[in-house]
Enzyme design. Structure first.
Site, PDB file in Angstrom:
ATOM      1  CG  HIS A  27       2.413   7.836 -10.019  1.00 38.21           C
ATOM      2  ND1 HIS A  27       1.127   8.168 -10.362  1.00 38.21           N
ATOM      3  CD2 HIS A  27       2.489   8.008  -8.672  1.00 38.21           C
ATOM      4  CE1 HIS A  27       0.455   8.529  -9.282  1.00 38.21           C
ATOM      5  NE2 HIS A  27       1.265   8.444  -8.242  1.00 38.21           N
ATOM      6  CB  ALA A  57       7.637   0.854  -9.376  1.00 45.92           C
ATOM      7  N   PRO A  62       0.224   3.747  -8.838  1.00 46.58           N
ATOM      8  CG  PRO A  62       2.508   4.172  -9.041  1.00 46.58           C
ATOM      9  CD  PRO A  62       1.184   4.853  -8.877  1.00 46.58           C
TER      10      PRO A  62
HETATM   11  C1  LIG Z   1       5.421  12.017  -3.146  1.00 46.01           C
HETATM   12  C2  LIG Z   1       4.880  10.713  -3.683  1.00 46.01           C
HETATM   13  C3  LIG Z   1       3.524  10.459  -3.603  1.00 46.01           C
HETATM   14  C4  LIG Z   1       2.999   9.260  -4.086  1.00 46.01           C
HETATM   15  N1  LIG Z   1       1.668   9.019  -3.956  1.00 46.01           N
HETATM   16  C5  LIG Z   1       1.163   7.840  -4.354  1.00 46.01           C
HETATM   17  C6  LIG Z   1      -0.211   7.529  -4.156  1.00 46.01           C
HETATM   18  O1  LIG Z   1      -0.976   8.320  -3.602  1.00 46.01           O
HETATM   19  N2  LIG Z   1      -0.666   6.328  -4.603  1.00 46.01           N
HETATM   20  C7  LIG Z   1       0.141   5.419  -5.218  1.00 46.01           C
HETATM   21  O2  LIG Z   1      -0.336   4.349  -5.599  1.00 46.01           O
HETATM   22  N3  LIG Z   1       1.449   5.695  -5.419  1.00 46.01           N
HETATM   23  C8  LIG Z   1       1.985   6.865  -4.996  1.00 46.01           C
HETATM   24  N4  LIG Z   1       3.303   7.142  -5.188  1.00 46.01           N
HETATM   25  C9  LIG Z   1       4.121   6.167  -5.942  1.00 46.01           C
HETATM   26  C10 LIG Z   1       4.566   5.009  -5.064  1.00 46.01           C
HETATM   27  O3  LIG Z   1       5.053   5.495  -3.825  1.00 46.01           O
HETATM   28  C11 LIG Z   1       5.680   4.253  -5.815  1.00 46.01           C
HETATM   29  O4  LIG Z   1       5.207   3.848  -7.085  1.00 46.01           O
HETATM   30  C12 LIG Z   1       6.097   3.018  -5.042  1.00 46.01           C
HETATM   31  O5  LIG Z   1       6.513   3.348  -3.734  1.00 46.01           O
HETATM   32  C13 LIG Z   1       7.243   2.333  -5.757  1.00 46.01           C
HETATM   33  O6  LIG Z   1       7.593   1.198  -5.004  1.00 46.01           O
HETATM   34  P1  LIG Z   1       9.023   0.555  -5.138  1.00 46.01           P
HETATM   35  O7  LIG Z   1       9.041  -0.613  -4.226  1.00 46.01           O
HETATM   36  O8  LIG Z   1       9.333   0.346  -6.575  1.00 46.01           O
HETATM   37  O9  LIG Z   1      10.062   1.669  -4.642  1.00 46.01           O
HETATM   38  P2  LIG Z   1      10.151   2.412  -3.240  1.00 46.01           P
HETATM   39  O10 LIG Z   1       8.823   2.446  -2.547  1.00 46.01           O
HETATM   40  O11 LIG Z   1      10.841   3.709  -3.529  1.00 46.01           O
HETATM   41  O12 LIG Z   1      11.088   1.473  -2.386  1.00 46.01           O
HETATM   42  C14 LIG Z   1      12.477   1.445  -2.573  1.00 46.01           C
HETATM   43  C15 LIG Z   1      13.078   1.146  -1.223  1.00 46.01           C
HETATM   44  O13 LIG Z   1      14.460   0.820  -1.387  1.00 46.01           O
HETATM   45  C16 LIG Z   1      15.191   1.466  -0.375  1.00 46.01           C
HETATM   46  N5  LIG Z   1      16.575   1.577  -0.865  1.00 46.01           N
HETATM   47  C17 LIG Z   1      17.056   2.400  -1.810  1.00 46.01           C
HETATM   48  N6  LIG Z   1      18.373   2.189  -1.978  1.00 46.01           N
HETATM   49  C18 LIG Z   1      18.719   1.204  -1.145  1.00 46.01           C
HETATM   50  C19 LIG Z   1      19.943   0.531  -0.871  1.00 46.01           C
HETATM   51  N7  LIG Z   1      21.075   0.843  -1.497  1.00 46.01           N
HETATM   52  N8  LIG Z   1      19.922  -0.445   0.045  1.00 46.01           N
HETATM   53  C20 LIG Z   1      18.788  -0.788   0.684  1.00 46.01           C
HETATM   54  N9  LIG Z   1      17.594  -0.181   0.469  1.00 46.01           N
HETATM   55  C21 LIG Z   1      17.575   0.798  -0.437  1.00 46.01           C
HETATM   56  C22 LIG Z   1      14.476   2.782  -0.182  1.00 46.01           C
HETATM   57  O14 LIG Z   1      14.771   3.329   1.072  1.00 46.01           O
HETATM   58  C23 LIG Z   1      13.016   2.353  -0.295  1.00 46.01           C
HETATM   59  O15 LIG Z   1      12.482   1.936   0.936  1.00 46.01           O
HETATM   60  C24 LIG Z   1       3.856   8.315  -4.694  1.00 46.01           C
HETATM   61  C25 LIG Z   1       5.234   8.576  -4.771  1.00 46.01           C
HETATM   62  C26 LIG Z   1       5.737   9.757  -4.260  1.00 46.01           C
HETATM   63  C27 LIG Z   1       7.236   9.998  -4.332  1.00 46.01           C
END
Ligand SMILES: Cc1cc2nc3c(=O)[nH]c(=O)nc-3n(C[C@H](O)[C@H](O)[C@H](O)COP(=O)(O)OP(=O)(O)OC[C@H]3O[C@@H](n4cnc5c(N)ncnc54)[C@H](O)[C@@H]3O)c2cc1C
Length: 328
Positions: A217, A252, A263
């Protein structure tokens, strides 16, 4: 960082041209470190998927045939949050209590995750784990790069349990989880992890340090803040600070503080809010450059980005009136 936005020293050490020196990029790395305690139980648990090949094969067959059975569930199906009672708080140091009092009164100290899988995967039989995660972690790690190649993994220092407050809360969490587990009514034998002999503060802490893992998270490495905050990376409209124009971070990493629990909902909220703001133009940026020749003849100039508001327009008009012909 690879694009030139980040801590100046780090970028320069890798020969990356500095577009914006923002020391907060990669700092303030926050997660909710967790660990667990384990017990044998007298009910059938998904733990057997690891240790009992017949059970695992039957579970697979049931799932393929009917989409039912143990494989339909995640395994960690019950979550509880606790704000320690005052009697428990009294056992923490005054410094820890003071630090924890910075959180809102209803912010939980611990998240307990009851799991039927995982923690003692090398043992046959039925086991459960009570996972303990810190909801008020005060330790901060950092994320950085050691290469200009984005295919090279970043370097992460999680720095969990670095503060005395986190250590005290973690040890207290284990003690509370034991009380919690005692009330289940399905425990069929002595605790298997860390085990009944692990009772002293030092022994419990040593176990926690060994067992701690991520919640996955992570937030905070591009934290939102006021422009005068040296650790801030984006402003309250998720626009990158440091004189950068037309670049936002909406994910995030912008959360300065990790909310308790999971989160994802907060990430959705953030994304929806700023998508609406961007589409409606309510947080549009403008940029202007002011320059004039100083009495010594050198050119003074400044580039500014700001919200398109009547306040900004008045400020621009005033500047133009003040400097008149000097404005270029
Ligand atoms: C194993 C696991 C279990 C989880 N379980 C839960 C849960 O049960 N409940 C909950 O609320 N949260 C959970 N989380 C946390 C939640 O998934 C994250 O907090 C959330 O996904 C963060 O969102 P984000 O948009 O910041 O990043 P991300 O979801 O990581 O999105 C980032 C995106 O950017 C893309 N990307 C990266 N680099 C590049 C690039 N150079 N060019 C283009 N695209 C790119 C990636 O492919 C990805 O799709 C979990 C996380 C993990 C790892």
């Amino acid at each position: 960082m690879v694009s030139g936005i980040g801590p100046e020293d780090k970028l320069q050490s890798l020969g990356i041209p500095v577009i914006a020196a923002l020391s907060g990029v990669g700092a303030n790395f926050s997660d909710q470190p967790g660990f667990g305690i384990g017990y044998p139980v007298n009910v059938s648990k998904q733990h057997q998927l690891y240790s009992n090949a017949t059970y695992a094969a039957e579970a697979q067959e049931t799932f393929v045939q009917n989409q039912t059975g143990p494989l339909t569930a995640f395994g960690s199906n019950y979550i509880a949050w606790e704000h320690f009672p005052e009697s428990t708080y009294a056992n923490l140091s005054s410094a820890a209590r003071a630090e924890l009092s910075n959180f809102p009164a209803d912010w939980p100290d611990i998240q307990y995750i009851l799991s039927g899988v995982g923690i003692v995967s090398n043992m046959t039989g039925n086991y459960i784990a009570v996972g303990v995660n810190l909801m008020k972690a005060t330790s901060r790690g950092c994320l950085t790069i050691n290469s200009t190649d984005t295919a090279v993994n970043p370097v992460v220092d999680v720095n969990w349990l670095a503060t005395s407050t986190d250590q005290q809360v973690a040890v207290t969490g284990v003690r509370r989880a034991r009380v919690f587990a005692d009330s289940f009514g399905v425990i069929s034998g002595p605790e298997v992890l860390p085990g009944p002999s692990v009772q002293s503060y030092a022994d419990i802490l040593a176990y926690i340090k060994e067992a701690a893992g991520p919640s996955h998270h992570v937030v905070g490495t591009c934290k939102m803040g006021k422009p005068q905050d040296p650790g801030a990376v984006v402003d309250t409209q998720c626009r990158v600070l440091g004189g950068i124009f037309g670049l936002r971070v909406v994910d995030a990493s912008t959360m300065p503080l990790l909310p308790p629990g999971q989160p994802m909902a907060t990430v959705y909220m953030l994304a929806e809010k700023f998508a609406v703001n961007i589409l409606s133009g309510s947080s549009m940026e403008t940029a202007y450059c002011i320059g004039y020749f100083t009495p010594g003849g050198s050119l003074w100039s400044r580039t500014r980005t700001a919200l398109v508001s009547s306040h900004d327009k008045i400020m621009l008009l005033l500047l133009l009136l003040l400097f008149q012909q000097e404005v270029v």
